[in-house]
Write an enzyme that holds these catalytic residues in place. Structure first.
Site, short mmCIF file in Angstrom:
data_model
loop_
_atom_site.label_atom_id
_atom_site.label_comp_id
_atom_site.label_asym_id
_atom_site.label_seq_id
_atom_site.Cartn_x
_atom_site.Cartn_y
_atom_site.Cartn_z
N ASP A 28 -7.86 -99.56 -40.27
CA ASP A 28 -6.51 -99.70 -40.74
C ASP A 28 -5.60 -100.39 -39.53
O ASP A 28 -5.98 -100.08 -38.55
CB ASP A 28 -5.88 -98.45 -41.03
CG ASP A 28 -6.51 -97.89 -42.39
OD1 ASP A 28 -7.30 -98.61 -43.26
OD2 ASP A 28 -6.53 -96.63 -42.38
N TYR A 87 -14.22 -90.42 -33.84
CA TYR A 87 -12.68 -90.86 -33.74
C TYR A 87 -11.91 -89.72 -33.16
O TYR A 87 -12.04 -88.53 -33.00
CB TYR A 87 -12.24 -90.78 -35.13
CG TYR A 87 -12.69 -91.95 -36.39
CD1 TYR A 87 -12.05 -93.02 -36.31
CD2 TYR A 87 -13.61 -91.45 -36.78
CE1 TYR A 87 -12.87 -93.97 -37.05
CE2 TYR A 87 -14.39 -92.52 -37.72
CZ TYR A 87 -13.65 -93.50 -37.90
OH TYR A 87 -14.37 -94.55 -38.68
N ARG A 107 -7.75 -89.72 -42.55
CA ARG A 107 -6.52 -89.37 -43.22
C ARG A 107 -6.86 -88.31 -44.34
O ARG A 107 -5.90 -87.41 -44.56
CB ARG A 107 -6.36 -90.80 -44.07
CG ARG A 107 -5.65 -91.81 -43.06
CD ARG A 107 -5.01 -92.89 -43.97
NE ARG A 107 -6.20 -93.85 -44.32
CZ ARG A 107 -6.17 -94.54 -45.15
NH1 ARG A 107 -4.94 -94.89 -46.01
NH2 ARG A 107 -7.15 -95.30 -45.77
N ASP A 131 -1.06 -91.10 -43.95
CA ASP A 131 -0.93 -91.64 -42.67
C ASP A 131 0.66 -91.89 -42.18
O ASP A 131 1.57 -91.94 -43.28
CB ASP A 131 -1.66 -92.62 -42.21
CG ASP A 131 -1.90 -93.82 -42.86
OD1 ASP A 131 -0.36 -94.09 -43.44
OD2 ASP A 131 -2.39 -94.76 -42.69
#
Length: 299
Positions: A38, A66, A182, A80
């Protein structure tokens, strides 16, 4: 120039923006990527250059790592920080023990509903396009694996105007391809009854590739492009073949009785010159080419 290029994507750019920059820097149109990030996210983006774009299909499904920050006490419509706030709940009562207890069911093999604002296609259109057009989006749950979901740090903050307390969690997540961090933030907040969303996300690993070896967006022209042979061997394992075997594989012939030479189902076949011939797979006791590299990359 054919090979794999690791890029450390900065925030504020789309993955397509990075591909466009790489095309200009390397002077080729044939560049693709393995796994979208993203615009808000930073970190590792794996690009395939020229003939090595064929290898991306073997990279996109690899496990990933992550680093993220989850804010408890605030929900958004995109799960988010780029979305609009939909609810706020004071999280002052949250304890570390409660948070860790709520994380436990979100690890292992879990069923996860992806974020509504995602790139998943619904009826041929991206879910985020439908959501932004005001259309109702219902995504099906999917099975994913979260092998690690650890809290590295915990911070609280109280708004000077609202007087409401939020809790920020710095976390690290190891997960299978297709996992939405997310959604983990959303589901963690929901299970705690305070809501949650993602405020920062950085991808640090895809399979054997680490962001520590990635080039910055400003250094693409001089960045190291890893050879197809090295990349395929790192992902699938390496099978060294003779010149005659390499020729046979390129001509579609099987390597009779060679199946026992590879430990798994597939491997990267590399000729004596160190050139990637292609990807071979077991067919009974034999090996057969599942994908050949373009002839221009062969000696």
């Amino acid at each position: 120039m054919s090979g794999i290029l690791l890029v450390d994507k900065p925030g504020g750019m789309t993955s397509h923006d990075v591909v466009a920059r790489a095309r200009r820097a390397l002077g080729t149109r044939k560049i693709g990527h393995a796994g979208t990030l993203d615009p808000m996210a930073t970190g590792l983006l794996v690009l395939g250059v020229d003939g090595a774009t064929r290898l991306l299909t073997f990279i996109v499904g690899l496990d990933k790592t992550y680093e993220a920050t989850i804010r408890l006490g605030v929900s958004t419509d995109s799960d988010d920080a780029d979305g609009q706030v939909t609810a706020t709940t004071d999280a002052a009562h949250m304890t570390s023990e409660q948070i860790r207890a709520a994380i436990a069911p979100l690890t292992g093999r879990i069923s996860q509903v992806p974020s509504t604002v995602s790139a998943i296609k619904v009826g041929g259109r991206r879910a985020y396009d439908l959501a932004r057009a005001g259309e109702e989006v219902e995504l099906k749950a999917r099975e994913v694996t979260v092998s690690r979901f650890d809290v590295l740090a915990e911070r609280t903050s109280t708004g000077s105007v609202t007087g409401m307390t939020t809790v920020d969690l710095d976390v690290v997540v190891d997960c299978s391809s297709g996992t939405y961090i997310r959604a983990l933030a959303r589901d963690l907040g929901a299970s705690l009854g305070v809501g949650g969303h993602l405020t920062a996300l950085r991808r640090t690993r895809i399979g054997p590739f680490d962001v520590a070896g990635a080039a910055s967006i400003d250094d693409l022209a001089s960045a190291l492009v890893e050879s197809p042979a090295d990349v395929a061997s790192a992902v699938l394992g390496r099978l060294d073949v003779t010149a005659d075997e390499a020729r046979d594989l390129r001509h579609g012939k099987r390597l009779t009785g060679a199946g026992e030479r590879i430990p798994g189902k597939t491997a990267a076949a590399v000729d004596p010159d160190g050139t990637l011939v292609g990807i071979v797979e077991r067919r009974g006791a034999d090996l057969k080419s599942a994908m050949n590299m373009p002839e221009e990359h062969a000696p």
